[in-house]
Design a protein around this motif. Structure first.
Motif, PDB file in Angstrom:
ATOM      1  N   VAL A  65       3.667  -9.298   8.924  1.00  0.00           N
ATOM      2  CA  VAL A  65       4.921  -8.567   8.814  1.00  0.00           C
ATOM      3  C   VAL A  65       4.665  -7.336   7.960  1.00  0.00           C
ATOM      4  CG1 VAL A  65       7.221  -8.606   7.769  1.00  0.00           C
ATOM      5  CG2 VAL A  65       6.433 -10.554   9.110  1.00  0.00           C
ATOM      6  N   SER A  66       5.245  -6.212   8.339  1.00  0.00           N
ATOM      7  CA  SER A  66       5.127  -5.013   7.515  1.00  0.00           C
ATOM      8  C   SER A  66       6.471  -4.302   7.490  1.00  0.00           C
ATOM      9  CB  SER A  66       4.039  -4.077   8.049  1.00  0.00           C
ATOM     10  OG  SER A  66       4.431  -3.514   9.285  1.00  0.00           O
ATOM     11  N   ALA A  67       6.705  -3.550   6.438  1.00  0.00           N
ATOM     12  CA  ALA A  67       7.975  -2.834   6.310  1.00  0.00           C
ATOM     13  C   ALA A  67       7.820  -1.705   5.315  1.00  0.00           C
ATOM     14  CB  ALA A  67       9.089  -3.782   5.856  1.00  0.00           C
ATOM     15  N   LEU A 101       4.994  -2.543   2.525  1.00  0.00           N
ATOM     16  CA  LEU A 101       4.662  -3.938   2.250  1.00  0.00           C
ATOM     17  C   LEU A 101       4.020  -4.564   3.479  1.00  0.00           C
ATOM     18  CD1 LEU A 101       4.923  -6.481   0.386  1.00  0.00           C
ATOM     19  CD2 LEU A 101       7.087  -6.927   1.569  1.00  0.00           C
ATOM     20  N   VAL A 102       2.930  -5.289   3.268  1.00  0.00           N
ATOM     21  CA  VAL A 102       2.288  -6.054   4.337  1.00  0.00           C
ATOM     22  C   VAL A 102       2.149  -7.490   3.854  1.00  0.00           C
ATOM     23  CG1 VAL A 102       0.250  -6.344   5.774  1.00  0.00           C
ATOM     24  CG2 VAL A 102       1.023  -4.044   5.176  1.00  0.00           C
ATOM     25  N   ALA A 103       2.573  -8.438   4.667  1.00  0.00           N
ATOM     26  CA  ALA A 103       2.443  -9.863   4.360  1.00  0.00           C
ATOM     27  C   ALA A 103       1.844 -10.557   5.573  1.00  0.00           C
ATOM     28  CB  ALA A 103       3.794 -10.470   4.006  1.00  0.00           C
ATOM     29  N   ALA A 104       0.938 -11.498   5.333  1.00  0.00           N
ATOM     30  CA  ALA A 104       0.270 -12.190   6.435  1.00  0.00           C
ATOM     31  C   ALA A 104      -0.085 -13.601   6.011  1.00  0.00           C
ATOM     32  CB  ALA A 104      -0.998 -11.438   6.857  1.00  0.00           C
ATOM     33  N   THR A 151       0.859  -1.168   0.000  1.00  0.00           N
ATOM     34  CA  THR A 151       0.000   0.000   0.000  1.00  0.00           C
ATOM     35  C   THR A 151       0.903   1.228   0.000  1.00  0.00           C
ATOM     36  OG1 THR A 151      -1.895   1.061   1.080  1.00  0.00           O
ATOM     37  CG2 THR A 151      -0.182   0.188   2.523  1.00  0.00           C
ATOM     38  N   PHE A 152       0.318   2.402  -0.195  1.00  0.00           N
ATOM     39  CA  PHE A 152       1.133   3.602  -0.349  1.00  0.00           C
ATOM     40  C   PHE A 152       0.650   4.696   0.594  1.00  0.00           C
ATOM     41  CE2 PHE A 152       1.589   1.191  -4.190  1.00  0.00           C
ATOM     42  CZ  PHE A 152       2.923   1.335  -4.532  1.00  0.00           C
TER      43      PHE A 152
END
Length: 324
Positions: A197-199, A187-190, A151-152
């Motif tokens: 995790v997000s970064a 970045l979001v990963a699940a 996302t931004f």
């Protein structure tokens, strides 16, 4: 806490050590704020009494200073307390930290937090970023079906002087339509267990995404993404299976595969950031920590917030990864 969670908690009491029983009794008795905070952070020292300066064990107690026990290291001859070497060192008004933990749990603004704790706005702001810097993300592994999407967030240089552009008011809007260098990718990963995790990414490219996912992605994972061209080479480099959904063509789901979980987390992140009316990009990583600490777990207790800031409780099940 519902009855099922309460019974699960109650069933573990028999496994508590003598020291843990004493600490639990103090918490249930409702200690005064300062005593509760000090007792919580004193647990960091542990029975080893390891020196933060030289890592030697066996430090001895040498009185108290500023409400905290002072320890003397026989190895290097230096003194320290339970907050030495942490972002919380030298902060004052510890008796108000429980209220500040409650404020962090509710995601309050700086003004509301300052009013609640009876401190200046600058103090509340300093506490916020010191506490968030101290939060530990712990170790997380994403397994099974893992959704990933970016996302931004609008880039902000709030607080900087001598800008090369006209300053915006309260966040504002990008001057260009669509994606541009005015937006910062997150970045979001699940996975399906809820681990997240997000970064903050330097750019949306395979190398940057790989740097975030490599430490946390299990080899048995199935990476599910949208049609962004950065993910196929990233999945190949990581050695994991990959499925892309063509959302441009209206493909929202394919059997059990979708990216609705991370999209939901995107919305909650945007809602959380929106109430703070435009945060500086240099603090975005700290706000991601706050999001994992207080938004995804849905309002943890003030004690849990303080324990996380003291490094005694990792942010779970949601964790933060650094893309540096």
């Amino acid at each position: 806490m519902d009855r099922q969670d309460y019974m699960a908690w109650l069933s573990q009491i028999d496994d508590l050590s003598a020291e843990q029983r004493v600490e639990a009794g103090r918490a249930l008795a409702g200690q005064p704020s300062l005593e509760a905070v000090v007792g919580l952070f004193e647990e960091r020292i542990g029975v080893e009494r390891r020196c933060p300066h030289c890592t030697a064990e066996g430090a001895v107690i040498r009185g108290r200073s500023n409400g905290l026990r002072r320890y003397f290291c026989r190895g290097c001859g230096k003194t320290f307390n339970c907050l030495t070497g942490t972002p919380l060192a030298r902060l004052r008004h510890k008796e108000r930290w429980t209220e500040f933990g409650a404020s962090m749990s509710k995601g309050e603004t700086v003004a509301a937090s300052a009013q609640r704790c009876g401190v200046a706005g600058s103090t509340a702001f300093r506490w916020r970023h010191r506490f968030l810097r101290a939060v530990s993300s712990g170790v997380v592994r994403l397994r099974g079906i893992v959704e990933a999407d970016e996302t931004f967030v609008l880039a902000s240089r709030k607080g900087e002087r001598n800008l090369d552009r006209k300053p915006r008011k309260r966040g504002g809007k990008a001057s260009k339509r669509g994606l541009s260098d005015e937006l910062v990718p997150v970045l979001v990963a699940a996975d399906r267990s809820g681990s997240t995790v997000s970064a903050v990414l330097p750019s949306v490219c395979a190398a940057a995404i790989e740097a975030v996912l490599r430490p946390v992605l299990g080899k048995d994972a199935l990476l599910v993404t949208d049609g962004c061209t950065s993910y196929p080479p990233c999945a190949a480099a990581l050695g994991v299976s990959h499925e892309a959904l063509n959302q441009t063509a209206g493909e929202r789901m394919r059997g059990d595969l979708h990216i609705q979980t991370v999209n939901s987390r995107h919305e909650r992140l945007k809602d959380f950031l929106r109430r703070h009316r435009g945060i500086a990009t240099k603090y975005l990583d700290s706000y991601l920590r706050w999001y994992h600490l207080a938004v995804l777990p849905r309002a943890p207790s003030p004690r849990a917030v303080l324990a996380a800031a003291g490094g005694m409780l990792s942010v779970r099940p949601a964790c933060i990864a650094n893309a540096n």
